[in-house]
Scaffold this active site. Sequence first.
Site, PDB file in Angstrom:
ATOM      1  N   LYS A  34      37.427  50.184  36.256  1.00  8.20           N
ATOM      2  CA  LYS A  34      37.447  48.388  37.181  1.00  8.20           C
ATOM      3  C   LYS A  34      36.258  47.479  37.066  1.00  8.20           C
ATOM      4  CE  LYS A  34      36.374  50.044  42.034  1.00  8.20           C
ATOM      5  NZ  LYS A  34      35.512  48.958  42.285  1.00  8.20           N
ATOM      6  N   THR A  35      34.888  47.954  37.005  1.00  2.91           N
ATOM      7  CA  THR A  35      34.230  48.256  37.447  1.00  2.91           C
ATOM      8  C   THR A  35      33.696  46.923  35.664  1.00  2.91           C
ATOM      9  OG1 THR A  35      32.791  49.183  38.669  1.00  2.91           O
ATOM     10  CG2 THR A  35      31.623  47.127  37.291  1.00  2.91           C
ATOM     11  N   ASP A 226      36.304  42.557  44.976  1.00  2.00           N
ATOM     12  CA  ASP A 226      35.705  44.219  44.158  1.00  2.00           C
ATOM     13  C   ASP A 226      36.433  44.299  45.890  1.00  2.00           C
ATOM     14  OD1 ASP A 226      35.739  46.512  43.211  1.00  2.00           O
ATOM     15  OD2 ASP A 226      33.746  46.608  43.165  1.00  2.00           O
ATOM     16  N   GLU A 227      37.212  46.246  45.537  1.00  2.00           N
ATOM     17  CA  GLU A 227      37.204  46.957  47.108  1.00  2.00           C
ATOM     18  C   GLU A 227      38.089  46.110  48.112  1.00  2.00           C
ATOM     19  OE1 GLU A 227      36.227  49.864  46.513  1.00  2.00           O
ATOM     20  OE2 GLU A 227      34.843  50.342  45.323  1.00  2.00           O
ATOM     21  N   GLN A 257      42.541  54.227  48.309  1.00  2.00           N
ATOM     22  CA  GLN A 257      41.167  54.735  48.639  1.00  2.00           C
ATOM     23  C   GLN A 257      40.905  54.140  50.327  1.00  2.00           C
ATOM     24  OE1 GLN A 257      38.073  55.779  45.648  1.00  2.00           O
ATOM     25  NE2 GLN A 257      39.613  54.483  44.194  1.00  2.00           N
ATOM     26  N   ARG A 613      36.662  62.127  43.156  1.00  2.00           N
ATOM     27  CA  ARG A 613      34.922  62.579  42.778  1.00  2.00           C
ATOM     28  C   ARG A 613      34.836  62.614  41.611  1.00  2.00           C
ATOM     29  NH1 ARG A 613      34.633  58.374  43.334  1.00  2.00           N
ATOM     30  NH2 ARG A 613      36.464  57.973  44.401  1.00  2.00           N
TER      31      ARG A 613
END
Length: 729
Positions: A34-35, A226-227, A257, A613
């Site tokens: 996504k980044t 974002d997020e 998340q 992770r």
Amino acid sequence: MNSKILEDLNPQQKEVVTDTEGPLLVLAGAGSGKTRSIISRCAWLLREKNVPPWNILVVTFTNKAARELQERLGAMLGFPVSSLWVGTFHSICSRILRYESASLPFGSNFSIYDEDDKKSLLKKIYKEQGIDPKKYPLQSVQSSISRFKNRLLLPQDLDADSPNDTKKPEDFESTVQRVYALYQQRMLLNQALDFDDILLYTAKLLESNSTVRAKYSDIFRYVMIDEYQDTNQAQFEIVYQIAQGHQRVCVVGDDDQAIYSFRGATVRNILEFEKDYDQVRLIRLEQNYRSTSRILDLANAIIRHNRHRHRKDLWSELGEGEKPVLFSFQNETEEADETAQMVMKLNREGLPYSQMAILYRTNAQSRVFEYAFTQNRIPHSIVGSLHFYQRKEIRDLLAYLTVLANPADSESLLRIINEPPRGIGQTTVTRLLGHAAKIRSPLYQALQISHDITEIGPGIRKKLAEFAQSIEGWRRAAQHTPVLDLVKEILDELDLISFYKRSQDPKDISRVENLVEYVSSVSEFAEHWAEEHGKPALLADYLPFVALQTDMDMADRKEDSVRLMTLHNAKGLEFDCVFITGLEDELLPHRMSMGTRTEIEEERRLFYVGVTRAKTKLLLSYARSRRIYDSFYFTKPSLFLQQLDAKLFAGQSDQADFVPGQHKRTKVRSRITEKDKQFRIGQKVWHSEYGEGVVLSVDGAGMDARLTVSFKTGKLTKIIGTFINTEPI
């Protein structure tokens, strides 16, 4: 669409980059790039659509992510883009508040209070008002005030009595409102904002002031968040007020998340984005570039049990990889010891310590791992322990800098008035505060005229005058002296490093090291600032930056050490090998978060975050018993494990005595009858270690029931029926 910007992007990522003219919801699964998509979208707007950088707003979750985005964008374009608005909600909003201070009840040089500052001020209010902290716990009151602010409610928006009306008896709610009103009064007097205030005042300003709203809607023609799953009501309102007119808003996030409800975040914002904006386009990013397929199989199987979510399934082209392994240990000490042995073995096989992480649900669980790692000389560091900027000597120095920028900040001034010791005691401070109240001025003004206060002796007046003179000199210097030179000058004149070096206390030696490290951090900031802006950084440039540093920005991974952290702190990070420990009911899901389906679903998302992770190795474990206070309790494997198919794990029968999917859960019924119960109150039972006992209470049915048993040895414990015998051993 032959642009180089689109090279190496998958079809869905390309759509994220090029679909720029309407509301876009990007459901970006863990590790889905996504980044990169956000950076490429910025580059597309700048290069292909010729949008000026100052017309683009990008909001990131951490300052570190903002810096990384700008650096990678500059590398992609071949030149730095310093005029792009990129940062966290708090950094963007504090800039807006400083620019728009004419419309606000505080000046542009306001201080920013962290959690310790807030707590200190609230303690003073408790003391002044005679509020009993046992009856009204400080943490609970602080949390309630934070919730009011997240809901955009100031004291005047509440149905509260006058804060000075203390005649009638109070309940918790009215006490909170009274403390809140007094707290906000004191904050305004100090020209200070806390983190919640930064969002609250920005949201209210945009909501109530049509001129300011139109201005920022015009400046921020393209908005990216974002997020988005971690936004709260105030953050939602800020985005909505800016973007509702032009609707060019792209939000990126993953409802799977969403783990920060305790901070006021609401998953509603991402689940209902399509209701908030017109003709929303939804794009799913499901290809994972981090983990191997078998780790993702487990992650998908875990999260599928949540009902309130957007459907998505992660997949990977990185190969099948190893299956996750589930271990069962006798107790938490064995769990820590065996984990340490596995860490050392992996390191001998060539895996760096820095590529391993130990994750757990609560900070308290770190103790046994810290001990085991210390005993085995395994280098380790705890993410989320005391923040560098929270250390006493650093806070003292920052208080000096804060007073130079904002003399009205009496809390910071009180911190440094006798630090380092200069013979100004509490009696003098009390008289100085009394004089400030008498002339109705901030403490700083009273300090400037302290030579006229007859209640203070001439010797002390001289010391106060010298202190005031030093502060005034540094204040004048701060207007034009680069911040690095200013910090070094203050340190030299205070002789702080020598002061700590002379001490025999080992803590003071470490304070010297911290002060030296602090000067290095200012030097680093000054370097970046000069590169970006082409001029030296002044104090006014530095303070907003340092005030907004958070724990999330401190997970420095330069040293080769194993990272120990809570599952919450692991979000956004990745490691070759991840250990998730303490997978037991009442730990994960946590006993305080098992009351509703909503709470259970958030706990399951936390487990999912931990699993995703891991890049290549995932090792899960639980303890069959655990010491709580001074007793051992037999535990039950996590509800989340019980719902999984055993085929998802490697070598299951060799590793654990509990097999997922084969451990039948007792169905929860609205009423359990006596015939359903395997155990009854008063029944005699036996245990291999504790001997004979009597059942005092039964919670649940069958062998899975949780029992409270009183043993003849005098031990009283809670225990699962599976570990008890109904016949003498």
